[in-house]
Write an enzyme that holds these catalytic residues in place. Structure first.
Site, mmCIF file in Angstrom:
data_model
loop_
_atom_site.group_PDB
_atom_site.id
_atom_site.type_symbol
_atom_site.label_atom_id
_atom_site.label_comp_id
_atom_site.label_asym_id
_atom_site.label_seq_id
_atom_site.Cartn_x
_atom_site.Cartn_y
_atom_site.Cartn_z
ATOM 1 N N HIS A 83 43.785 32.482 35.585
ATOM 2 C CA HIS A 83 43.375 31.223 36.227
ATOM 3 C C HIS A 83 44.489 30.184 36.201
ATOM 4 O O HIS A 83 44.484 29.308 35.325
ATOM 5 C CB HIS A 83 42.157 30.644 35.499
ATOM 6 C CG HIS A 83 40.889 31.355 35.770
ATOM 7 N ND1 HIS A 83 39.987 30.953 36.724
ATOM 8 C CD2 HIS A 83 40.369 32.460 35.212
ATOM 9 C CE1 HIS A 83 38.950 31.769 36.743
ATOM 10 N NE2 HIS A 83 39.156 32.702 35.837
ATOM 11 N N CYS A 121 41.308 35.818 39.743
ATOM 12 C CA CYS A 121 40.249 36.446 38.949
ATOM 13 C C CYS A 121 39.179 37.069 39.851
ATOM 14 O O CYS A 121 39.462 38.056 40.507
ATOM 15 C CB CYS A 121 39.705 35.437 37.948
ATOM 16 S SG CYS A 121 38.984 36.237 36.536
ATOM 17 N N ILE A 141 39.682 34.766 31.747
ATOM 18 C CA ILE A 141 38.274 34.542 31.417
ATOM 19 C C ILE A 141 37.450 35.706 31.959
ATOM 20 O O ILE A 141 37.283 35.851 33.165
ATOM 21 C CB ILE A 141 37.770 33.212 32.013
ATOM 22 C CG1 ILE A 141 38.658 32.062 31.539
ATOM 23 C CG2 ILE A 141 36.318 32.980 31.622
ATOM 24 C CD1 ILE A 141 38.346 30.726 32.180
ATOM 25 N N ARG A 142 37.008 36.533 31.056
ATOM 26 C CA ARG A 142 36.259 37.749 31.439
ATOM 27 C C ARG A 142 36.917 38.387 32.664
ATOM 28 O O ARG A 142 36.313 38.620 33.708
ATOM 29 C CB ARG A 142 34.796 37.400 31.725
ATOM 30 C CG ARG A 142 33.884 38.589 31.484
ATOM 31 C CD ARG A 142 32.423 38.176 31.501
ATOM 32 N NE ARG A 142 31.594 39.358 31.460
ATOM 33 C CZ ARG A 142 30.589 39.587 32.287
ATOM 34 N NH1 ARG A 142 30.284 38.710 33.232
ATOM 35 N NH2 ARG A 142 29.885 40.669 32.181
ATOM 36 N N GLU A 171 44.837 27.635 37.926
ATOM 37 C CA GLU A 171 44.328 26.284 38.205
ATOM 38 C C GLU A 171 43.895 25.570 36.928
ATOM 39 O O GLU A 171 43.654 24.364 36.952
ATOM 40 C CB GLU A 171 43.168 26.352 39.215
ATOM 41 C CG GLU A 171 41.830 26.833 38.688
ATOM 42 C CD GLU A 171 41.731 28.342 38.464
ATOM 43 O OE1 GLU A 171 42.750 29.044 38.627
ATOM 44 O OE2 GLU A 171 40.642 28.808 38.104
ATOM 45 N N ARG A 173 36.440 45.375 37.189
ATOM 46 C CA ARG A 173 35.849 44.120 36.699
ATOM 47 C C ARG A 173 35.661 44.172 35.179
ATOM 48 O O ARG A 173 35.396 45.225 34.611
ATOM 49 C CB ARG A 173 34.468 43.913 37.319
ATOM 50 C CG ARG A 173 34.475 43.697 38.803
ATOM 51 C CD ARG A 173 33.052 43.435 39.290
ATOM 52 N NE ARG A 173 32.486 42.282 38.614
ATOM 53 C CZ ARG A 173 31.187 42.064 38.477
ATOM 54 N NH1 ARG A 173 30.309 42.919 38.963
ATOM 55 N NH2 ARG A 173 30.752 40.990 37.850
ATOM 56 N N GLY A 221 35.277 33.120 39.343
ATOM 57 C CA GLY A 221 33.849 32.860 39.144
ATOM 58 C C GLY A 221 33.205 34.174 38.812
ATOM 59 O O GLY A 221 33.750 34.947 38.038
ATOM 60 N N GLU A 222 32.116 34.446 39.413
ATOM 61 C CA GLU A 222 31.407 35.689 39.163
ATOM 62 C C GLU A 222 31.272 36.392 40.508
ATOM 63 O O GLU A 222 30.552 35.925 41.392
ATOM 64 C CB GLU A 222 30.045 35.360 38.537
ATOM 65 C CG GLU A 222 29.152 36.529 38.306
ATOM 66 C CD GLU A 222 29.819 37.608 37.448
ATOM 67 O OE1 GLU A 222 29.826 38.770 37.899
ATOM 68 O OE2 GLU A 222 30.331 37.269 36.370
ATOM 69 N N SER A 223 31.995 37.496 40.655
ATOM 70 C CA SER A 223 32.092 38.076 41.996
ATOM 71 C C SER A 223 30.741 38.550 42.541
ATOM 72 O O SER A 223 30.491 38.455 43.744
ATOM 73 C CB SER A 223 33.128 39.201 42.027
ATOM 74 O OG SER A 223 32.858 40.156 41.040
#
Ligand code: GLN
Length: 228
Positions: free
Chosen positions: A207, A88, A171-172, A209, A111, A54-56
Site C-alpha cells: 500500500h 493489493c 495488509i493481508r 498510499e 490472495r 480493500g477486499e477484492s
C-alpha cells in the site's frame, strides 16, 4: 490536465486521493480526480486509473449493481497505453479480473497468501522503476476523526530517503506466484517479487498510499501526462 479515475470500490480510496494530490504538486502537473462509482462514469476522458486495495471479494460484489468493474476492464482493454496502478486487492483484480476477462498481467497472484490479518507487516523493499524525482514529504500525523480515533501512523514515520528502497505496508496481502512472473519485476522484498509492471499496468501487493512516499503516484501521473 490529467484526469485520474479512482475506483471507489471499497477500501483504501481516500488515501490514494491524498497521495495523488501530493504527487501532482511535486510534479507540478494539474490533475482532476474522478471518483468512479458506476460504470457510466468510466469514459474516454480518463487518462489513468487507480484500483485501490480493500477486499477484492467485496469489491466484486459491490461493483455488480453499478457495473463498475466490467466498465473498468473494458476501458483498460481499449486503452492499453493509459497507465493503471493496482494496489493489493487492485493488483488481484489486474491479475485475476474474473467476469470472463483475460488477465491484465503476465503474472499470477494468490490472495491472502501471507496469512491472516494479524500477519500483516511492514518491510523495506528494493524498487527499480523509472520515477521522476520530487521531494519526499512525510505525511503530517493524521488528524483524529469524528469518533476521536487516531488513525494508525502506518509507515508515515519511515519515509525512505534511499531512492532504491521503499517502505512496504502489507495488509493481508496477496503474493505473486514467483515461478510464473513473465513481466518486469519492479519491487522486491528480499528475493520475493512484490510489484510488477506489465506494459503500462503497475501492480503492487503493498500500500504505497499509506506511506507518505508518493513515488508510485508520481510514476502514474508522469506516464499519464506523457501519453496525453
Ligand atoms: N485480502 C484482500 C483480498 O484478498 C486484499 C487486502 C488489501 O487490499 N489490503 O482481496
Amino acid at each position: 490536465m490529467v484526469r485520474v479515475g479512482l475506483a471507489m470500490l471499497q477500501g483504501a480510496r481516500h488515501e490514494h486521493a491524498e497521495a495523488l494530490r501530493a504527487a501532482s504538486q511535486q510534479l507540478e502537473i494539474d490533475i482532476e480526480i474522478v471518483e468512479l462509482r458506476s460504470g457510466l462514469e468510466v469514459d474516454e476522458s480518463l487518462d489513468c486509473l487507480i484500483l485501490p486495495g480493500g477486499e477484492s471479494t467485496a469489491m466484486r460484489k459491490a461493483s455488480q449493481s453499478e457495473s463498475l468493474l466490467s466498465a473498468l476492464f473494458s476501458w483498460m482493454e481499449q486503452h492499453p497505453q493509459r497507465p493503471v496502478l493496482g494496489t493489493c486487492a487492485g493488483a488481484i483484480l489486474l491479475a485475476n479480473p474474473g467476469e470472463g476477462q483475460a488477465s491484465f498481467l503476465r503474472a499470477q497472484i494468490s490472495r491472502n497468501a501471507w496469512g491472516r490479518q494479524r500477519d500483516s507487516f511492514e518491510a523495506e523493499l528494493d524498487i527499480s522503476l523509472e520515477i521522476p524525482s520530487g521531494e519526499l514529504v512525510p505525511l503530517e500525523t493524521a488528524k483524529r476523526d469524528q469518533f476521536n480515533h487516531q488513525p494508525l501512523p502506518v509507515g508515515t514515520h519511515t519515509v525512505s530517503r534511499n531512492m532504491a528502497k521503499f517502505h512496504g505496508v502489507f495488509i493481508r496481502a496477496p503474493r505473486f506466484d514467483q515461478s510464473n512472473i513473465e513481466c518486469e519485476p519492479v519491487a522486491s522484498f528480499g528475493d520475493e517479487v512484490v510489484g510488477v509492471l506489465d506494459g503500462q499496468r503497475l501492480a503492487l501487493t503493498f500500500h504505497p498510499e499509506l506511506t507518505g512516499d508518493y513515488r508510485f503516484h508520481r510514476w502514474l501521473l508522469d506516464k499519464a501526462h506523457s501519453v496525453q
